[in-house]
Design a protein around this motif. Sequence first.
Motif, PDB file in Angstrom:
ATOM      1  N   THR A 177       1.043  -1.337  -0.027  1.00  0.00           N
ATOM      2  CA  THR A 177      -0.091   0.122   0.069  1.00  0.00           C
ATOM      3  C   THR A 177       0.979   1.412   0.116  1.00  0.00           C
ATOM      4  N   LEU A 231      -1.799   7.588  12.961  1.00  0.00           N
ATOM      5  CA  LEU A 231      -2.831   6.461  12.810  1.00  0.00           C
ATOM      6  C   LEU A 231      -3.984   6.341  13.856  1.00  0.00           C
ATOM      7  N   ALA A 246      -5.717   9.279  13.561  1.00  0.00           N
ATOM      8  CA  ALA A 246      -6.864   9.583  12.522  1.00  0.00           C
ATOM      9  C   ALA A 246      -8.075   8.669  13.069  1.00  0.00           C
ATOM     10  N   ARG A 247      -7.565   7.347  13.779  1.00  0.00           N
ATOM     11  CA  ARG A 247      -8.831   6.708  14.190  1.00  0.00           C
ATOM     12  C   ARG A 247      -9.727   7.578  15.009  1.00  0.00           C
ATOM     13  N   HIS A 299     -11.535  10.368  12.906  1.00  0.00           N
ATOM     14  CA  HIS A 299     -12.664   9.460  12.258  1.00  0.00           C
ATOM     15  C   HIS A 299     -14.041   9.300  13.037  1.00  0.00           C
ATOM     16  N   THR A 339     -10.857   3.991  20.308  1.00  0.00           N
ATOM     17  CA  THR A 339      -9.716   4.460  19.722  1.00  0.00           C
ATOM     18  C   THR A 339      -8.357   3.818  20.199  1.00  0.00           C
ATOM     19  N   ALA A 377      -4.448  -4.080  10.439  1.00  0.00           N
ATOM     20  CA  ALA A 377      -4.866  -2.776   9.575  1.00  0.00           C
ATOM     21  C   ALA A 377      -3.627  -2.347   8.616  1.00  0.00           C
ATOM     22  N   TYR A 383      -4.221   0.089   5.480  1.00  0.00           N
ATOM     23  CA  TYR A 383      -4.533   1.164   4.437  1.00  0.00           C
ATOM     24  C   TYR A 383      -4.318   2.049   5.360  1.00  0.00           C
ATOM     25  N   ALA A 384      -5.039   2.574   6.522  1.00  0.00           N
ATOM     26  CA  ALA A 384      -4.778   3.667   7.404  1.00  0.00           C
ATOM     27  C   ALA A 384      -3.333   3.751   7.866  1.00  0.00           C
ATOM     28  N   SER A 430      -1.416   5.302   4.948  1.00  0.00           N
ATOM     29  CA  SER A 430      -1.648   6.620   4.690  1.00  0.00           C
ATOM     30  C   SER A 430      -0.897   7.353   5.697  1.00  0.00           C
ATOM     31  N   SER A 431      -0.897   7.000   6.955  1.00  0.00           N
ATOM     32  CA  SER A 431      -0.347   7.754   7.986  1.00  0.00           C
ATOM     33  C   SER A 431       1.144   7.755   7.808  1.00  0.00           C
ATOM     34  N   SER A 472       2.064  10.605   5.207  1.00  0.00           N
ATOM     35  CA  SER A 472       2.171  12.008   5.394  1.00  0.00           C
ATOM     36  C   SER A 472       3.315  12.190   6.299  1.00  0.00           C
TER      37      SER A 472
END
Length: 318
Positions: free
Chosen positions: A17, A148, A151-152, A155, A215, A231, A233-234, A237-238, A241
């Motif tokens: 990913t 991450l 981000a959780r 969300h 969380t 996990a 994907y997230a 992404s994290s 960044s």
Amino acid sequence: MARKKIALIGAGQIGGTLALLSGLKHLGDVVLFDIAEGIPQGKALDIAEAAPVEGFDAKLAGTNDYKDIAGADVVIVTAGVPRKPGMSRDDLVETNAKVMHQVGEGIKQYCPDAFVICITNPLDAMVLVLQQASGLPPHKVCGMAGVLDSARFRHFLAEEMNVSVKDVNAFVLGGHGDTMVPVTRYSTVAGIPLPDLVEMGWITQERVDAIVERTRKGGGEIVGLLKTGSAFYAPASSAISMAESYLLDRKRVLPAAAHLTGQYGVNDMYVGVPVVIGENGIERIVELKFTDDEQQMFNHSVDAVRELVDACKKLGAL
Ligand code: A3D
């Protein structure tokens, strides 16, 4: 100007990913490394074949030889084993500490000037093992977990209050485990702190407490659903960044596992705190003023990290 080079150590779920996101975000050329033969080569070729459709020009290569990571500007490490249902992150110490030693040697030999982001669990202990094994300065080696976990939290809060995730900011600090510390006082919607939002009736304190708990167990929730891994994907992404902030010198303020030398009363350990990431790596460590309650939760979390570090010492990994 030459393209930047991103080396991804571990070509599993997160590694693949990361490679795709690096291409989509035009970060640079990508080398995927893994000990499994064929996997990094196959994923690199598959993503290279997506490039004409997506319109990115990065070169993608898969390899089983550390020499191919030579000169990488950024190294993101996911090598090791992930959790299966019923396992805690701490169950991974022995296997993954050995892997960190091998990876550290590879980085030391071929890209000692890189900015290194570790994702392998148990995160806060593994990033210390990796930093020591690589011999890189501590400000060039950090761990991804806080972005991450935050981000959780963001969300769940955005969903609860029915607002854009873009306007929700949050900090989750401490070690990456069930003792992590979501700091509600510093979590905001468009600058309005959570305690004020409770007073305004946007969210109840009970829901905030439930979201904090969800969380903390966010990783386990996904492991329970996927059953065959954790996990990806997230987490990818994290980490991207963070890599972007380094490569583009964006100087973003992000929570990351950083090497502390007295800040927050912690010495010679990696723990999740807010940092500034720019062209020099971890350029600043932000020291928040905690309330007594927050300090207590943070200390509890640091104790959990210390236990893992001690376990690594017993194994001779540190
Ligand atoms: P997975 O899909 O199993 O990929 C791991 C890869 O590492 C596999 O392809 C292995 O072949 C490879 N590998 C194993 N040993 C070595 C070695 N010695 N050298 C090079 N490669 C090796 O796992 P994943 O991508 O889902 O997860 C990777 C790691 O990230 C695990 O330790 C997870 O626990 C961790 N993780 C951390 C977070 C954080 O927020 C910190 C989140 C999610 C996962």
